[in-house]
Enzyme design. Structure first.
Site, PDB file in Angstrom:
ATOM      1  N   TYR A   1       0.967  -1.649  -0.227  1.00 36.20           N
ATOM      2  CA  TYR A   1      -0.130  -0.048  -0.243  1.00 36.20           C
ATOM      3  C   TYR A   1       0.844   1.451  -0.143  1.00 36.20           C
ATOM      4  O   TYR A   1       0.914   2.413  -1.173  1.00 36.20           O
ATOM      5  CB  TYR A   1      -0.822   0.403   1.410  1.00 36.20           C
ATOM      6  CG  TYR A   1      -1.757   1.478   1.567  1.00 36.20           C
ATOM      7  CD1 TYR A   1      -3.259   1.541   0.370  1.00 36.20           C
ATOM      8  CD2 TYR A   1      -1.395   1.891   1.815  1.00 36.20           C
ATOM      9  CE1 TYR A   1      -4.100   2.246   1.016  1.00 36.20           C
ATOM     10  CE2 TYR A   1      -1.799   3.138   2.738  1.00 36.20           C
ATOM     11  CZ  TYR A   1      -2.682   3.391   1.871  1.00 36.20           C
ATOM     12  OH  TYR A   1      -3.977   5.047   1.827  1.00 36.20           O
TER      13      TYR A   1
ATOM     14  N   LYS B   1       1.640   4.204  -2.882  1.00 31.86           N
ATOM     15  CA  LYS B   1       0.506   5.452  -2.604  1.00 31.86           C
ATOM     16  C   LYS B   1       1.567   6.791  -2.977  1.00 31.86           C
ATOM     17  O   LYS B   1       1.719   7.977  -2.723  1.00 31.86           O
ATOM     18  CB  LYS B   1       0.023   5.740  -1.279  1.00 31.86           C
ATOM     19  CG  LYS B   1      -1.169   5.158  -1.046  1.00 31.86           C
ATOM     20  CD  LYS B   1      -2.115   6.608  -1.144  1.00 31.86           C
ATOM     21  CE  LYS B   1      -3.578   5.773  -1.130  1.00 31.86           C
ATOM     22  NZ  LYS B   1      -4.482   6.817  -1.976  1.00 31.86           N
TER      23      LYS B   1
ATOM     24  N   PRO C   1      -3.174  13.004   5.175  1.00 33.75           N
ATOM     25  CA  PRO C   1      -3.472  13.090   6.464  1.00 33.75           C
ATOM     26  C   PRO C   1      -3.060  11.690   7.426  1.00 33.75           C
ATOM     27  O   PRO C   1      -2.769  10.767   6.983  1.00 33.75           O
ATOM     28  CB  PRO C   1      -5.102  12.990   6.019  1.00 33.75           C
ATOM     29  CG  PRO C   1      -5.088  11.506   5.065  1.00 33.75           C
ATOM     30  CD  PRO C   1      -4.331  12.532   4.343  1.00 33.75           C
ATOM     31  N   THR C   2      -3.303  11.984   9.016  1.00 32.87           N
ATOM     32  CA  THR C   2      -3.185  11.200   9.868  1.00 32.87           C
ATOM     33  C   THR C   2      -4.315  10.461   9.453  1.00 32.87           C
ATOM     34  O   THR C   2      -4.906   9.809   9.168  1.00 32.87           O
ATOM     35  CB  THR C   2      -2.916  11.446  10.847  1.00 32.87           C
ATOM     36  OG1 THR C   2      -2.760  10.950  12.122  1.00 32.87           O
ATOM     37  CG2 THR C   2      -3.696  12.112  11.840  1.00 32.87           C
TER      38      THR C   2
ATOM     39  N   ASP D   1       1.583  -5.223  16.660  1.00 32.95           N
ATOM     40  CA  ASP D   1       1.253  -3.705  17.725  1.00 32.95           C
ATOM     41  C   ASP D   1       1.470  -2.521  16.341  1.00 32.95           C
ATOM     42  O   ASP D   1       1.357  -1.273  16.479  1.00 32.95           O
ATOM     43  CB  ASP D   1       2.404  -3.259  18.620  1.00 32.95           C
ATOM     44  CG  ASP D   1       1.786  -3.370  20.167  1.00 32.95           C
ATOM     45  OD1 ASP D   1       0.702  -3.499  20.125  1.00 32.95           O
ATOM     46  OD2 ASP D   1       2.424  -3.701  20.925  1.00 32.95           O
TER      47      ASP D   1
HETATM   48  P1  GDP Z   1      -1.436   1.812  11.438  1.00 38.30           P
HETATM   49  O1  GDP Z   1      -1.852   2.650  12.308  1.00 38.30           O
HETATM   50  O2  GDP Z   1      -1.327   1.846   9.833  1.00 38.30           O
HETATM   51  O3  GDP Z   1      -0.683   0.790  12.098  1.00 38.30           O
HETATM   52  O4  GDP Z   1      -2.953   1.014  11.254  1.00 38.30           O
HETATM   53  P2  GDP Z   1      -3.800   0.017  12.262  1.00 38.30           P
HETATM   54  O5  GDP Z   1      -5.049   1.788  12.520  1.00 38.30           O
HETATM   55  O6  GDP Z   1      -4.768  -0.859  12.592  1.00 38.30           O
HETATM   56  O7  GDP Z   1      -4.133   0.231  13.577  1.00 38.30           O
HETATM   57  C1  GDP Z   1      -3.093  -0.256  14.388  1.00 38.30           C
HETATM   58  C2  GDP Z   1      -2.887   0.267  15.726  1.00 38.30           C
HETATM   59  O8  GDP Z   1      -3.724  -0.233  16.545  1.00 38.30           O
HETATM   60  C3  GDP Z   1      -2.428  -1.641  16.174  1.00 38.30           C
HETATM   61  O9  GDP Z   1      -0.682  -1.044  17.278  1.00 38.30           O
HETATM   62  C4  GDP Z   1      -2.660  -2.561  16.645  1.00 38.30           C
HETATM   63  O10 GDP Z   1      -2.294  -3.351  17.555  1.00 38.30           O
HETATM   64  C5  GDP Z   1      -3.856  -1.988  17.551  1.00 38.30           C
HETATM   65  N1  GDP Z   1      -5.332  -2.546  17.484  1.00 38.30           N
HETATM   66  C6  GDP Z   1      -6.046  -2.610  18.744  1.00 38.30           C
HETATM   67  N2  GDP Z   1      -7.266  -3.263  18.420  1.00 38.30           N
HETATM   68  C7  GDP Z   1      -7.262  -3.189  16.925  1.00 38.30           C
HETATM   69  C8  GDP Z   1      -8.195  -3.250  16.076  1.00 38.30           C
HETATM   70  O11 GDP Z   1      -8.897  -3.737  16.458  1.00 38.30           O
HETATM   71  N3  GDP Z   1      -8.537  -3.425  14.772  1.00 38.30           N
HETATM   72  C9  GDP Z   1      -7.036  -2.815  14.478  1.00 38.30           C
HETATM   73  N4  GDP Z   1      -6.800  -2.121  13.232  1.00 38.30           N
HETATM   74  N5  GDP Z   1      -5.909  -1.949  14.720  1.00 38.30           N
HETATM   75  C10 GDP Z   1      -5.825  -3.237  17.026  1.00 38.30           C
END
Ligand code: GDP
Length: 311
Positions: free
Chosen positions: A135, A139, A162-163, A267
């Site tokens: 991805y 992008k 954007p964040t 994580d």
């Molecule tokens: P990122 O910000 O690109 O890493 O992606 P996400 O928006 O999927 O956020 C991921 C972070 O949220 C990681 O630290 C995950 O361990 C934590 N997390 C906790 N619960 C969830 C869940 O239900 N879905 C997702 N996608 N992430 C989760």
């Protein structure tokens, strides 16, 4: 969409999170385009769409996108589809003489070893996090294509970074959604079924979250006023931990049972704070909605619309 006309603005991917926020926040002569109007991975269908609408300006939101779960699984698909979509939309914007195009990247595509806070200038200095490299590289090519087209053909193509956005009309998939919509959905089910909420990871990572209507308002301003060749990060610059986020979701949902952390789930990157110096220098007046208030509004929306939500 058989009618031919010269619309002021065409919005691609308008059924998504930001597309809906734009529908709520901008008016005028705007064509909100969805997957039903054209498959943007097809050059022929994209060209037909541009030929029918002849847009003066384009807000390009369409993308294949997911959270850490989906990105890990679909790296090839997301790379392929996003490269095709962006190639076709930018190329047709050039061919059909679009006066201005704004496209979107995300702070999650920055180099994994970039210095903090993430600055617009450091987008290409190293590989992205392994969890979303397909991805992320696709992008990043948006910015490359826009710069190349600007250099050779003078195209006024700009981009925003954007964040994490959240709000109504998000994608609430439990496994492949972004953290906030997935969490809200999981917490809703745990509450409804009177059971324990299990959350991915350790809760330690930090993220920035911005209510999507704030981004929509900044996009409106960028479309009218920002023509700088280099991208602009759109964020409040306020980090919170996933653990704090879970606390806010639970409070908004009225969930007060145990929370279990599943450390076998990834994580992802520990932090990705963004440098908002450039945004602040241009829009020092802009006030972001607090995460507390934004989550409260989003949880209300979800409860009201469930199960008729994208998931
Ligand atoms: P990122 O910000 O690109 O890493 O992606 P996400 O928006 O999927 O956020 C991921 C972070 O949220 C990681 O630290 C995950 O361990 C934590 N997390 C906790 N619960 C969830 C869940 O239900 N879905 C997702 N996608 N992430 C989760």
């Amino acid at each position: 969409m058989s009618q031919r006309y010269n619309c002021d603005v065409m919005v691609t991917g308008s059924n998504g999170l930001l597309g809906h926020a734009l529908r709520r926040n901008i008016d005028g002569d705007i064509a909100f385009v969805t997957r039903d109007d054209a498959d943007l991975t097809s050059f022929e269908q994209t060209a037909e769409l541009f030929s029918n609408l002849k847009p003066k300006r384009v807000i390009h939101l369409a993308a294949e996108v997911a959270g850490i779960g989906g990105n890990n699984i679909h790296s090839g698909e997301y790379f392929r589809d996003n490269v095709l979509i962006n190639m076709n939309v930018l190329e047709c914007s050039r061919i059909f003489a679009v006066q201005k195009l704004i496209s979107f990247m995300s702070t999650c595509i920055f180099p994994v070893n970039a210095q903090y806070p993430l600055n617009e200038k450091e987008l290409h200095i190293g590989p992205p996090h392994e969890s979303n490299f397909g991805y992320a590289y696709a992008k990043r090519m948006l910015e490359v294509q826009a710069s190349a087209y600007r250099k050779e053909w003078g195209c006024n193509f700009i981009s925003a970074i954007p964040t994490n956005m959240y709000g109504p009309h998000d994608y609430w998939n439990l496994d492949e959604g972004h953290v906030l919509p997935s969490l809200i959905h999981k917490c809703y089910l745990a509450q409804a079924e009177n059971r324990e909420l299990t959350v991915w990871g350790t809760g330690a990572p930090l993220r920035e979250f911005v209510y999507v209507d704030d981004i929509a308002n900044l996009v409106k301003w960028m479309l009218d006023e920002y023509s700088d060749p280099s991208p602009l990060i759109l964020s409040s610059g306020v980090e919170i931990s996933i653990r704090e986020l879970v606390g806010l979701v639970a409070a908004a949902m009225g969930y007060d049972r145990e929370i279990r952390w599943d450390a076998s789930k990834p994580d992802g990157q520990m932090r990705k704070p963004s440098d908002v110096t450039k945004l602040r220098s241009l829009r020092g007046d802009f006030e972001f909605l607090s995460v507390y208030e934004g989550i409260r509004k989003t949880v209300e929306w979800f409860k009201h619309h469930y199960p008729h939500v994208r998931m």
